[in-house]
Write a protein that holds these residues in place. Structure first.
Motif, PDB file in Angstrom:
ATOM      1  N   ARG A 233      21.637  -1.437  -1.922  1.00 49.94           N
ATOM      2  CA  ARG A 233      20.891  -2.418  -2.721  1.00 49.94           C
ATOM      3  C   ARG A 233      21.037  -3.762  -2.018  1.00 49.94           C
ATOM      4  O   ARG A 233      22.115  -4.107  -1.522  1.00 49.94           O
ATOM      5  N   ARG A 234      19.957  -4.517  -1.959  1.00 47.66           N
ATOM      6  CA  ARG A 234      20.035  -5.891  -1.464  1.00 47.66           C
ATOM      7  C   ARG A 234      20.400  -6.773  -2.648  1.00 47.66           C
ATOM      8  O   ARG A 234      19.839  -6.642  -3.740  1.00 47.66           O
ATOM      9  N   VAL A 235      21.378  -7.658  -2.428  1.00 42.58           N
ATOM     10  CA  VAL A 235      21.864  -8.538  -3.482  1.00 42.58           C
ATOM     11  C   VAL A 235      21.864  -9.959  -2.948  1.00 42.58           C
ATOM     12  O   VAL A 235      22.465 -10.252  -1.912  1.00 42.58           O
ATOM     13  N   ARG A 236      21.187 -10.828  -3.656  1.00 39.34           N
ATOM     14  CA  ARG A 236      21.144 -12.247  -3.287  1.00 39.34           C
ATOM     15  C   ARG A 236      22.222 -12.986  -4.065  1.00 39.34           C
ATOM     16  O   ARG A 236      22.368 -12.800  -5.273  1.00 39.34           O
TER      17      ARG A 236
ATOM     18  N   GLY B  59      38.740  -6.282   4.240  1.00 41.09           N
ATOM     19  CA  GLY B  59      38.609  -7.486   5.041  1.00 41.09           C
ATOM     20  C   GLY B  59      37.460  -8.410   4.650  1.00 41.09           C
ATOM     21  O   GLY B  59      37.250  -9.427   5.290  1.00 41.09           O
ATOM     22  N   ARG B  60      36.704  -8.070   3.604  1.00 38.15           N
ATOM     23  CA  ARG B  60      35.596  -8.929   3.185  1.00 38.15           C
ATOM     24  C   ARG B  60      35.795  -9.334   1.728  1.00 38.15           C
ATOM     25  O   ARG B  60      35.892  -8.468   0.865  1.00 38.15           O
ATOM     26  N   PRO B  61      35.826 -10.597   1.450  1.00 38.45           N
ATOM     27  CA  PRO B  61      35.994 -11.015   0.050  1.00 38.45           C
ATOM     28  C   PRO B  61      34.691 -10.818  -0.732  1.00 38.45           C
ATOM     29  O   PRO B  61      33.605 -10.752  -0.159  1.00 38.45           O
ATOM     30  N   LEU B  62      34.848 -10.735  -2.032  1.00 37.25           N
ATOM     31  CA  LEU B  62      33.668 -10.684  -2.901  1.00 37.25           C
ATOM     32  C   LEU B  62      32.996 -12.046  -2.932  1.00 37.25           C
ATOM     33  O   LEU B  62      33.655 -13.076  -2.735  1.00 37.25           O
ATOM     34  N   PRO B  63      31.689 -12.088  -3.208  1.00 36.27           N
ATOM     35  CA  PRO B  63      31.054 -13.393  -3.421  1.00 36.27           C
ATOM     36  C   PRO B  63      31.718 -14.105  -4.608  1.00 36.27           C
ATOM     37  O   PRO B  63      32.219 -13.453  -5.529  1.00 36.27           O
ATOM     38  N   ALA B  64      31.737 -15.412  -4.574  1.00 44.12           N
ATOM     39  CA  ALA B  64      32.341 -16.198  -5.651  1.00 44.12           C
ATOM     40  C   ALA B  64      31.439 -16.157  -6.890  1.00 44.12           C
ATOM     41  O   ALA B  64      30.222 -16.228  -6.777  1.00 44.12           O
ATOM     42  N   PRO B  65      32.022 -16.055  -8.087  1.00 46.69           N
ATOM     43  CA  PRO B  65      31.217 -15.920  -9.302  1.00 46.69           C
ATOM     44  C   PRO B  65      30.490 -17.190  -9.741  1.00 46.69           C
ATOM     45  O   PRO B  65      29.811 -17.175 -10.761  1.00 46.69           O
ATOM     46  N   GLY B  66      30.572 -18.265  -8.993  1.00 44.94           N
ATOM     47  CA  GLY B  66      29.887 -19.499  -9.362  1.00 44.94           C
ATOM     48  C   GLY B  66      28.369 -19.391  -9.317  1.00 44.94           C
ATOM     49  O   GLY B  66      27.668 -20.216  -9.890  1.00 44.94           O
ATOM     50  N   HIS B  67      27.846 -18.394  -8.640  1.00 43.40           N
ATOM     51  CA  HIS B  67      26.408 -18.147  -8.566  1.00 43.40           C
ATOM     52  C   HIS B  67      26.149 -16.722  -9.040  1.00 43.40           C
ATOM     53  O   HIS B  67      26.993 -15.842  -8.855  1.00 43.40           O
ATOM     54  N   PRO B  68      24.990 -16.476  -9.639  1.00 44.65           N
ATOM     55  CA  PRO B  68      24.707 -15.102 -10.089  1.00 44.65           C
ATOM     56  C   PRO B  68      24.474 -14.158  -8.917  1.00 44.65           C
ATOM     57  O   PRO B  68      24.097 -14.575  -7.820  1.00 44.65           O
ATOM     58  N   LEU B  69      24.707 -12.887  -9.172  1.00 48.65           N
ATOM     59  CA  LEU B  69      24.285 -11.830  -8.256  1.00 48.65           C
ATOM     60  C   LEU B  69      22.886 -11.420  -8.687  1.00 48.65           C
ATOM     61  O   LEU B  69      22.677 -11.049  -9.846  1.00 48.65           O
TER      62      LEU B  69
END
Length: 183
Positions: free
Chosen positions: A67-70, A163-173
């Motif tokens: 899935r592509r996630v912005r 080795g890859r962090p999750l995106p920060a929750p300050g913006h929606p997925l």
């Protein structure tokens, strides 16, 4: 001799029409009528993890699709877990964990992070494996632009890859658009 059934990992294209029919039958039974054609379509085109009984019938299944996630100003490749099910008479044997372990290996090597939408019944499996509820907002990139999905908040889980962090929750997925359930 080890009697633990093997986990087969295969792309949709490597499964025969008969195998796909048996997987769909398992999913229809396991979800007790709450698995429709759109749900089936969401589970195709990716990598399946499948456990069979001694007669070759599927007893546990799950798959991961791209899935592509912005998120903020970046587009991610998420390994999205779909159609995880264990036949009713084979539950509580660890088969769901074995399916998820195989799918997580795929996610860890091919995607930026993992994501899934969990039912109340399935949430304990994912939490036990280290998946976390996404703490931020959720949406989909619809034909007319972003669509908020507040009803999916609290049931969408994410998992970082090695080795890859999750995106920060300050913006929606914002997930890519699809027919049927968006998440």
């Amino acid at each position: 001799m080890d009697s633990t059934p093997a986990v087969q990992v295969a792309h949709t294209s490597d499964l025969t029409p008969a195998e796909l029919t048996r997987i769909r039958d398992l999913l229809d039974a396991a979800f007790e009528g709450d698995f429709d054609d759109d749900d089936w379509d969401h589970s195709l085109g990716g990598v399946h993890a499948l456990i069979r009984d001694e007669y070759g019938r599927p007893v546990a299944h799950g798959c991961v699709v791209q899935r592509r996630v912005r998120h903020a100003d970046r587009s991610y490749r998420a390994g999205y877990v779909e159609a995880v099910a264990v036949r009713a008479d084979r539950r509580r044997e660890g088969l769901g964990h074995r399916v998820m372990e195989a799918l997580e290996r795929v996610i860890d090597t091919a995607y930026d992070f993992g994501a899934l939408s969990a039912s109340d019944a399935g949430a304990a499996l994912y939490t036990a494996r280290g998946w976390q509820v996404w703490p931020g907002r959720l949406g989909a990139l619809g034909p007319a632009g972003p669509v908020a999905l507040p009803e999916e908040e609290g049931s969408t889980y994410v998992r970082p890859t090695a080795g890859r962090p999750l995106p920060a929750p300050g913006h929606p997925l914002h997930f890519d658009w699809r027919d049927g359930d968006l998440l």
